[in-house]
Design an enzyme around this catalytic site. Sequence first.
Site, PDB file in Angstrom:
ATOM      1  N   ARG A  37      -0.054   8.894   9.263  1.00 27.38           N
ATOM      2  CA  ARG A  37      -0.474   7.556   8.807  1.00 27.38           C
ATOM      3  C   ARG A  37      -1.065   6.718   9.936  1.00 27.38           C
ATOM      4  O   ARG A  37      -1.918   5.868   9.700  1.00 27.38           O
ATOM      5  CB  ARG A  37       0.717   6.830   8.167  1.00 27.38           C
ATOM      6  CG  ARG A  37       0.327   5.564   7.375  1.00 27.38           C
ATOM      7  CD  ARG A  37       1.497   5.068   6.546  1.00 27.38           C
ATOM      8  NE  ARG A  37       1.107   3.965   5.672  1.00 27.38           N
ATOM      9  CZ  ARG A  37       1.408   2.697   5.880  1.00 27.38           C
ATOM     10  NH1 ARG A  37       2.106   2.362   6.957  1.00 27.38           N
ATOM     11  NH2 ARG A  37       1.034   1.763   5.027  1.00 27.38           N
ATOM     12  N   ILE A  63      -4.056  -0.831   3.265  1.00 29.05           N
ATOM     13  CA  ILE A  63      -3.472   0.498   3.084  1.00 29.05           C
ATOM     14  C   ILE A  63      -2.099   0.260   2.476  1.00 29.05           C
ATOM     15  O   ILE A  63      -1.304  -0.527   3.001  1.00 29.05           O
ATOM     16  CB  ILE A  63      -3.394   1.278   4.420  1.00 29.05           C
ATOM     17  CG1 ILE A  63      -2.719   2.637   4.227  1.00 29.05           C
ATOM     18  CG2 ILE A  63      -2.738   0.491   5.513  1.00 29.05           C
ATOM     19  CD1 ILE A  63      -2.778   3.534   5.466  1.00 29.05           C
ATOM     20  N   SER A  64      -1.837   0.873   1.327  1.00 25.43           N
ATOM     21  CA  SER A  64      -0.608   0.598   0.582  1.00 25.43           C
ATOM     22  C   SER A  64       0.626   0.992   1.367  1.00 25.43           C
ATOM     23  O   SER A  64       0.591   1.869   2.231  1.00 25.43           O
ATOM     24  CB  SER A  64      -0.623   1.355  -0.752  1.00 25.43           C
ATOM     25  OG  SER A  64      -1.665   0.918  -1.579  1.00 25.43           O
ATOM     26  N   GLN A  65       1.748   0.344   1.019  1.00 26.15           N
ATOM     27  CA  GLN A  65       3.005   0.707   1.683  1.00 26.15           C
ATOM     28  C   GLN A  65       3.372   2.138   1.302  1.00 26.15           C
ATOM     29  O   GLN A  65       3.073   2.613   0.198  1.00 26.15           O
ATOM     30  CB  GLN A  65       4.112  -0.255   1.296  1.00 26.15           C
ATOM     31  CG  GLN A  65       4.650  -0.107  -0.104  1.00 26.15           C
ATOM     32  CD  GLN A  65       5.728  -1.120  -0.408  1.00 26.15           C
ATOM     33  OE1 GLN A  65       5.466  -2.177  -0.950  1.00 26.15           O
ATOM     34  NE2 GLN A  65       6.958  -0.785  -0.060  1.00 26.15           N
ATOM     35  N   PHE A 206      -1.431  -5.276  -5.745  1.00 25.54           N
ATOM     36  CA  PHE A 206      -2.607  -4.632  -5.179  1.00 25.54           C
ATOM     37  C   PHE A 206      -3.755  -5.630  -5.074  1.00 25.54           C
ATOM     38  O   PHE A 206      -3.814  -6.615  -5.805  1.00 25.54           O
ATOM     39  CB  PHE A 206      -3.066  -3.463  -6.069  1.00 25.54           C
ATOM     40  CG  PHE A 206      -2.310  -2.175  -5.866  1.00 25.54           C
ATOM     41  CD1 PHE A 206      -2.828  -1.165  -5.068  1.00 25.54           C
ATOM     42  CD2 PHE A 206      -1.085  -1.962  -6.479  1.00 25.54           C
ATOM     43  CE1 PHE A 206      -2.142   0.030  -4.881  1.00 25.54           C
ATOM     44  CE2 PHE A 206      -0.398  -0.771  -6.302  1.00 25.54           C
ATOM     45  CZ  PHE A 206      -0.926   0.227  -5.496  1.00 25.54           C
TER      46      PHE A 206
END
Length: 217
Positions: A37, A63-65, A206
């Site tokens: 990541r 960038i999503s968790q 989001f």
Amino acid sequence: MSSAKRAPHEKMQFQLTLRRRGISDQAVLRAMEEVPRENFVEEGFREDAYLDVPLPIACGQTISQPFVVAYMTEQLQLRNVHRVLEIGTGSGYQAAVLSRLVREVVTLERFRSLAKRAQARLTRLGYGNVEVLVGDGFSVPDEAGHFDRIMVTAAMESIPDDLVRLLEPEGVLIAPVGPQTGSQTLVRLRKTPDGVERTDLIGVRFVPALAGIAREM
């Protein structure tokens, strides 16, 4: 402390956090462990790469968790023969995770600069079964074909019928549905012989999915 020395401890905690939050699919956990990541976040946020939080990237996107990435991936019930469409490439992180689990990933990004950077990053890191396209998630080109699974990584007020039509029989689509500001509900659709089955999953937040190709300065 250097990234190399921090990584083993951070990745162990990363995996423990995902397991504690209910991620149990071993293939998904392995994919989350394998994808670095830190290579998908902006340079100034690499120290935070393995925290369970979303992080900002270019063009006002995120960038999503990691939990949300793992959860959405798990809910798709992926197999290695699947062809997957992702709407919203961003940094390419979610596409990289998907690529470890399926035959092919096609990912659409409305920002040309993000798409270019993501493709270069994915190629450099060896994710050869991912194709990044500049495109509109509300108007996927016919030549893209049909998909076993579709993942939308930006908030839609409703899921377009044209997107559902791209699903193969017994295909699954997962997307955050709700207002563009505030929180949304993660929704899973499954195409069955009797119609489309909908399951509401968890609350999420989001960035909004917008129509068209973005104009960038």
